[in-house]
Design an enzyme around this catalytic site. Structure first.
Site, PDB file in Angstrom:
ATOM      1  N   LYS A  54       0.847  -1.202   0.000  1.00  0.00           N
ATOM      2  CA  LYS A  54       0.000   0.000   0.000  1.00  0.00           C
ATOM      3  C   LYS A  54       0.878   1.247   0.000  1.00  0.00           C
ATOM      4  CE  LYS A  54      -3.864  -2.325   2.194  1.00  0.00           C
ATOM      5  NZ  LYS A  54      -4.521  -2.749   3.416  1.00  0.00           N
ATOM      6  N   GLN A  98      -4.826  -1.198   9.458  1.00  0.00           N
ATOM      7  CA  GLN A  98      -4.806  -2.549   8.902  1.00  0.00           C
ATOM      8  C   GLN A  98      -5.436  -3.536   9.889  1.00  0.00           C
ATOM      9  OE1 GLN A  98      -3.797  -3.385   5.809  1.00  0.00           O
ATOM     10  NE2 GLN A  98      -4.144  -5.567   6.100  1.00  0.00           N
ATOM     11  N   ASP A 121     -11.405   2.957   3.805  1.00  0.00           N
ATOM     12  CA  ASP A 121     -11.820   1.550   3.814  1.00  0.00           C
ATOM     13  C   ASP A 121     -13.327   1.400   3.608  1.00  0.00           C
ATOM     14  OD1 ASP A 121      -9.992  -0.551   4.075  1.00  0.00           O
ATOM     15  OD2 ASP A 121      -9.576  -0.075   6.174  1.00  0.00           O
TER      16      ASP A 121
HETATM   17  N1  GUN Z   1      -7.137  -6.560   6.096  1.00  0.00           N
HETATM   18  C1  GUN Z   1      -7.467  -7.309   5.025  1.00  0.00           C
HETATM   19  N2  GUN Z   1      -8.167  -6.589   4.126  1.00  0.00           N
HETATM   20  C2  GUN Z   1      -8.288  -5.348   4.655  1.00  0.00           C
HETATM   21  C3  GUN Z   1      -8.901  -4.157   4.196  1.00  0.00           C
HETATM   22  O1  GUN Z   1      -9.500  -4.081   3.120  1.00  0.00           O
HETATM   23  N3  GUN Z   1      -8.782  -3.085   5.011  1.00  0.00           N
HETATM   24  C4  GUN Z   1      -8.150  -3.143   6.220  1.00  0.00           C
HETATM   25  N4  GUN Z   1      -8.110  -2.038   6.966  1.00  0.00           N
HETATM   26  N5  GUN Z   1      -7.574  -4.238   6.676  1.00  0.00           N
HETATM   27  C5  GUN Z   1      -7.646  -5.330   5.899  1.00  0.00           C
END
Ligand code: GUN
Length: 296
Positions: A54, A98, A121
């Site tokens: 990311k 995350q 998100d």
């Molecule tokens: N962990 C796995 N997928 C995601 C996601 O789309 N967003 C977040 N914040 N954590 C994750």
């Protein structure tokens, strides 16, 4: 007959290139740089890999990346304080914490503390509600990626029979809602659904998001249907290593009309859509219209 490949990797690369163009223009016109803050708590290896990707892709698109790493034993209140600080930081336009968080931390409280305008998100209850109400919202990244691929391949989705397998808050439920907003006839199936093969068999569109390796069998599918496989399951391989498989059995390639591969389908779309949401959030925070092609 072999199904057409719905190439998420190529689509995501095009989307990132478009994003970079928008970001360059926005920087010039506003004198500001869109910024994404990513918070990683603990040392989960898979999460570390995701977070690094990311950060790298954020910078490659010309945006600013703010990384915050906290120890697994951080106190809930200290994590919330960091989120509040990011809410108030004018250089931060999107915030992603995350998940999963280490045991003992309250994920929902973290989600509800994030400023709804910076919730890239799309997990905040107000964004969830806005999607249900059909209002402009920040839409969860993986569901947004699924819908972009479906609309790119099929065009107008009106009247299609769609079956979504899985009812998680992160994928299944929002995908069902987004398909309904596109005027599909939607069935949300799950692990307790009776007569699953029959239910799947009436679908023009199947979105598989149950997290069970190769659960959806080729013979369940209506010939020619479009399959979006969200599953990313690691299973033992013959050479003693592991390999990634989806939620759909590989024989489905001989029945479906089009299908996303695993890997290279939905996976690459998730981060591209996170970057798209950050640009959308930046535009809305600056009183600008967000570029139409970054949402659905
Ligand atoms: N962990 C796995 N997928 C995601 C996601 O789309 N967003 C977040 N914040 N954590 C994750």
């Amino acid at each position: 007959m072999t199904a057409t490949v719905i190439d998420g990797k190529a689509y995501a690369a095009r989307l990132r290139a478009e994003l970079a163009t928008h970001v360059a223009r926005l920087k010039e016109e506003t004198g500001q740089t869109p910024g994404l803050a990513v918070v990683l708590v603990g040392e989960d290896p898979a999460s570390q890999v995701y977070v690094r990707s990311k950060e790298r892709q954020t910078v490659e698109a010309g945006m600013e990346s703010f990384a915050h790493r906290l120890p697994a034993d951080v106190r809930q209140e200290d994590l919330l304080d960091l989120v509040r600080q990011l809410n108030g930081d004018p250089k931060v336009h999107g915030i992603l914490v995350q998940f999963p968080l280490p045991n003992g931390l309250d994920q929902q409280q973290v989600i509800e503390t994030i400023d709804v305008a910076k919730d890239v998100d799309g997990f905040h209850i107000e964004n969830v509600g806005r999607v249900v109400a059909g209002l402009p919202a920040l839409v969860p990244c993986t569901p947004l990626g699924c819908l972009m691929l479906l609309k790119d391949h099929l065009g107008d989705l009106t009247g299609k029979e769609a079956v979504v397998l899985g009812r998680s808050s992160i994928v299944g439920k929002p995908v069902s809602q987004l398909l309904l907003n596109q005027s599909c006839t939607v069935t949300t199936a799950h692990s307790r659904t009776a007569n699953l093969p029959e239910v799947i068999g009436r679908a023009d569109i199947v979105v598989a998001a149950v997290g069970r390796p190769e659960m959806v069998k080729a013979e369940w599918l209506k010939p020619g249907c479009t399959v979006i496989d969200v599953g990313i399951n690691r299973i033992p391989a013959e050479d003693g290593k592991t390999r990634l498989v989806g939620d759909v059995a590989p024989e489905a390639w001989e029945v479906a009309g089009a299908m996303t591969p695993v890997p290279g389908g939905v996976g690459p779309m998730t981060i591209a859509c996170l970057l798209a949401n950050t640009v959308t959030a930046f535009c809305r925070q600056n009183g600008r219209e967000a570029p139409a092609e970054l949402s659905i």
